[in-house]
Design an enzyme around this catalytic site. Structure first.
Site, mmCIF file in Angstrom:
data_model
loop_
_atom_site.group_PDB
_atom_site.id
_atom_site.type_symbol
_atom_site.label_atom_id
_atom_site.label_comp_id
_atom_site.label_asym_id
_atom_site.label_seq_id
_atom_site.Cartn_x
_atom_site.Cartn_y
_atom_site.Cartn_z
ATOM 1 N N SER A 135 -49.161 -20.622 1.672
ATOM 2 C CA SER A 135 -49.853 -21.002 2.900
ATOM 3 C C SER A 135 -50.290 -22.454 2.775
ATOM 4 O O SER A 135 -51.067 -22.798 1.885
ATOM 5 C CB SER A 135 -51.076 -20.088 3.099
ATOM 6 O OG SER A 135 -51.833 -20.502 4.215
ATOM 7 N N LYS A 161 -45.694 -20.808 5.062
ATOM 8 C CA LYS A 161 -46.558 -20.611 6.231
ATOM 9 C C LYS A 161 -47.363 -21.875 6.403
ATOM 10 O O LYS A 161 -47.860 -22.430 5.418
ATOM 11 C CB LYS A 161 -47.461 -19.410 5.983
ATOM 12 C CG LYS A 161 -48.768 -19.376 6.764
ATOM 13 C CD LYS A 161 -49.453 -18.030 6.603
ATOM 14 C CE LYS A 161 -50.958 -18.178 6.523
ATOM 15 N NZ LYS A 161 -51.615 -16.860 6.343
ATOM 16 N N LYS A 163 -50.567 -23.731 8.663
ATOM 17 C CA LYS A 163 -51.676 -23.534 9.580
ATOM 18 C C LYS A 163 -51.424 -24.392 10.808
ATOM 19 O O LYS A 163 -50.966 -25.544 10.688
ATOM 20 C CB LYS A 163 -52.983 -23.957 8.913
ATOM 21 C CG LYS A 163 -53.373 -23.070 7.747
ATOM 22 C CD LYS A 163 -53.751 -21.666 8.210
ATOM 23 C CE LYS A 163 -54.283 -20.829 7.076
ATOM 24 N NZ LYS A 163 -54.672 -19.475 7.537
ATOM 25 N N ASP A 188 -49.714 -19.858 11.251
ATOM 26 C CA ASP A 188 -50.960 -19.083 11.336
ATOM 27 C C ASP A 188 -51.972 -19.909 12.122
ATOM 28 O O ASP A 188 -52.344 -21.010 11.699
ATOM 29 C CB ASP A 188 -51.484 -18.768 9.931
ATOM 30 C CG ASP A 188 -52.727 -17.872 9.937
ATOM 31 O OD1 ASP A 188 -53.201 -17.503 11.036
ATOM 32 O OD2 ASP A 188 -53.219 -17.548 8.833
ATOM 33 N N GLU A 213 -48.909 -15.885 13.375
ATOM 34 C CA GLU A 213 -50.040 -15.071 12.916
ATOM 35 C C GLU A 213 -51.296 -15.401 13.711
ATOM 36 O O GLU A 213 -51.656 -16.571 13.855
ATOM 37 C CB GLU A 213 -50.249 -15.347 11.418
ATOM 38 C CG GLU A 213 -51.345 -14.531 10.761
ATOM 39 C CD GLU A 213 -51.482 -14.848 9.259
ATOM 40 O OE1 GLU A 213 -50.586 -15.496 8.684
ATOM 41 O OE2 GLU A 213 -52.499 -14.446 8.681
ATOM 42 N N ASP A 238 -53.871 -10.653 11.826
ATOM 43 C CA ASP A 238 -54.676 -10.761 10.606
ATOM 44 C C ASP A 238 -56.111 -10.397 11.001
ATOM 45 O O ASP A 238 -56.509 -9.219 10.926
ATOM 46 C CB ASP A 238 -54.545 -12.207 10.057
ATOM 47 C CG ASP A 238 -55.442 -12.521 8.870
ATOM 48 O OD1 ASP A 238 -56.259 -11.672 8.481
ATOM 49 O OD2 ASP A 238 -55.353 -13.650 8.307
ATOM 50 N N LYS A 262 -55.138 -7.556 4.166
ATOM 51 C CA LYS A 262 -56.050 -8.129 3.173
ATOM 52 C C LYS A 262 -57.046 -7.024 2.872
ATOM 53 O O LYS A 262 -57.783 -6.603 3.774
ATOM 54 C CB LYS A 262 -56.801 -9.334 3.753
ATOM 55 C CG LYS A 262 -55.928 -10.534 4.065
ATOM 56 C CD LYS A 262 -56.739 -11.644 4.722
ATOM 57 C CE LYS A 262 -55.851 -12.852 4.999
ATOM 58 N NZ LYS A 262 -56.541 -13.863 5.837
ATOM 59 N N GLY A 290 -53.887 -13.709 1.869
ATOM 60 C CA GLY A 290 -54.695 -14.297 0.808
ATOM 61 C C GLY A 290 -55.957 -14.906 1.389
ATOM 62 O O GLY A 290 -56.020 -15.241 2.577
HETATM 63 O O1 OSB Z 1 -55.862 -16.700 7.709
HETATM 64 O O2 OSB Z 1 -54.640 -16.131 6.096
HETATM 65 C C1 OSB Z 1 -55.635 -16.718 6.519
HETATM 66 C C2 OSB Z 1 -57.329 -18.660 3.694
HETATM 67 C C3 OSB Z 1 -58.672 -18.425 3.994
HETATM 68 C C4 OSB Z 1 -58.983 -17.702 5.118
HETATM 69 C C5 OSB Z 1 -57.986 -17.186 5.937
HETATM 70 C C6 OSB Z 1 -56.653 -17.386 5.620
HETATM 71 C C7 OSB Z 1 -56.324 -18.170 4.499
HETATM 72 C C8 OSB Z 1 -54.961 -18.521 4.131
HETATM 73 C C9 OSB Z 1 -54.718 -18.924 2.692
HETATM 74 O O3 OSB Z 1 -54.041 -18.591 4.894
HETATM 75 C C10 OSB Z 1 -54.075 -17.836 1.935
HETATM 76 C C11 OSB Z 1 -54.085 -18.108 0.449
HETATM 77 O O4 OSB Z 1 -53.285 -18.910 0.007
HETATM 78 O O5 OSB Z 1 -54.934 -17.505 -0.262
HETATM 79 MG MG MG Z 2 -54.304 -15.551 8.592
#
Ligand code: OSB
Ligand code: MG
Length: 370
Positions: A135, A161, A163, A188, A213, A238, A262, A290
């Site tokens: 991510s 992925k 953001k 995402d 996402e 999510d 999660k 994550g």
């Molecule tokens: O939306 O998946 C998410 C990190 C913190 C809060 C929300 C998210 C995330 C990530 C990072 O996308 C995922 C990771 O590498 O741990």
């Molecule tokens: Mg997410």
């Protein structure tokens, strides 16, 4: 299984590199660690709540309050025959899934340690390695974004992925596609859009993304169902799926075609298994999300990812992307083929480095069965 002692601490670790989502940029991570002791065995859990309520409504402080004042008294000194009994034992407390999950996941580790088997064997997983995705946060420029994607692919990661948010979406995806036409790619949004953006979001259909996402609000299902009917790209939820029941509602409504699991969001391992099984029964693939976990939470995620319907690469990546050093030794590493080996030892199977935890600790409480 009897939990005799619960040691709770607030720890803070600097991130190797900042992480930026649609709700802002962070340079360090504050979280709770739960250590359980029972019948000569020790186990660990990590709470995914952050020091702000921007991803979900819980925070480090609310989780601390819930564990100390409500959850620990419901589990300390209780005789459990299996860790799947722990989430139901906390049932009178409404919500607070991140706080509950930290305790519940540690209880699964305790059970597996006492049985002398890897956690995955107790969870019902059979794989010994998992496919890693990565991510990538919002960057200062598109050129930096493309460079980061290139570097992560070179490190072996099998799915990218990124953001996105309004103003950092179509151009970012287009820039990556110009350099990496065929890489498995997804976005995402962390709830940064509304249904009024449907036409804009449908322009993402041109980029052959695996999924988008959580485009809409953290507690929405209905608008996602409306949006999914207008998009060719699959929606993955999510934030919206903060319980197994909401997973069922989302699938029934056609609000998503994929779900990110999660354990911290849904209340722990047992609830994650229920959600995993529900999705499998409906032909909905899942992947493991994550929350910038340390090696302790990361190890839990690895074991859960070995269940069969985790059929898409997860956001379960190498320790060194996040913390260096991590709280565990050896760190979790991704192999050049993009796979991560699941630790073989009892429980989560990683060794926790006590003095690193001590140095990162901001506050501590020790709770015992009364
Ligand atoms: O939306 O998946 C998410 C990190 C913190 C809060 C929300 C998210 C995330 C990530 C990072 O996308 C995922 C990771 O590498 O741990
Ligand atoms: Mg997410």
């Amino acid at each position: 299984m009897r939990i005799e002692r619960l040691d709770l601490r607030v720890v803070r670790l600097p991130l190797v590199r900042f992480f930026e989502t649609s709700f802002g940029r962070v340079y360090n991570r504050t979280f709770l660690l739960v250590r359980l002791d029972g019948e000569g065995a020790t186990a660990w859990g990590e709470c995914v709540a952050d020091d702000n309520p921007y991803y979900g409504s819980e925070t480090v402080e609310t989780a601390w309050h819930l564990i100390v004042d409500f959850l620990a008294p419901l589990v300390l000194g209780v005789e459990f025959s299996h860790p799947r009994e722990v989430f139901p034992a906390m049932r009178r407390v409404r919500g607070h899934h991140m706080a509950k999950a930290a305790v519940e996941m540690a209880a699964w580790d305790l059970f597996a340690v006492q049985a002398g088997v890897p956690l995955r064997a107790v969870l019902g997983g059979s794989r010994t390695e998992i496919v890693a995705g990565v991510s990538i946060g919002i960057q200062d420029s598109l050129a930096e974004l493309v460079d980061r994607v290139t570097a992560e692919l070179a490190a072996g990661y099998r799915r990218i992925k990124i953001k996105v948010k309004p103003g950092w979406d179509l151009d970012a995806v287009a820039a990556i596609r110009r350099r990496h036409a065929d890489v498995p790619l997804m976005v995402d949004a962390n709830a940064a859009y509304s249904l009024a953006d449907a036409a804009h979001l449908s322009r993402l259909d041109a980029f052959d993304l695996m999924m988008i996402e959580q485009p809409l609000d953290y507690d929405d299902i209905r608008d996602h169902a409306v949006l999914q009917r207008q998009l060719r790209t699959a929606i993955c939820l999510d934030e919206s799926i903060h319980s197994v029941r909401l997973g069922r509602d989302a699938i029934d409504a056609g609000a998503c075609r994929i779900i990110n699991i999660k354990p911290g969001r849904v209340g722990g391992h047992a609830e994650s298994i229920r959600l995993h099984d529900l999705c499998a029964a409906h032909g909905v693939p899942v992947w493991h999300g994550g929350m910038l976990e340390s090696g302790i939470g990361r190890a839990h995620n690895l074991h859960l990812s070995t269940l069969p319907n985790f059929s898409l690469p997860g956001d379960v990546a190498a320790s060194k992307r996040y913390y260096d050093p991590d709280l565990i030794d050896p760190a979790i590493e991704v192999r050049p083929d993009g796979l991560i080996s699941v630790p073989e030892g009892p429980g989560i199977g990683v060794s926790v480095v006590t003095d690193r935890i001590e140095r990162a600790t901001l506050r501590r409480a020790e709770l015992r069965a009364s």
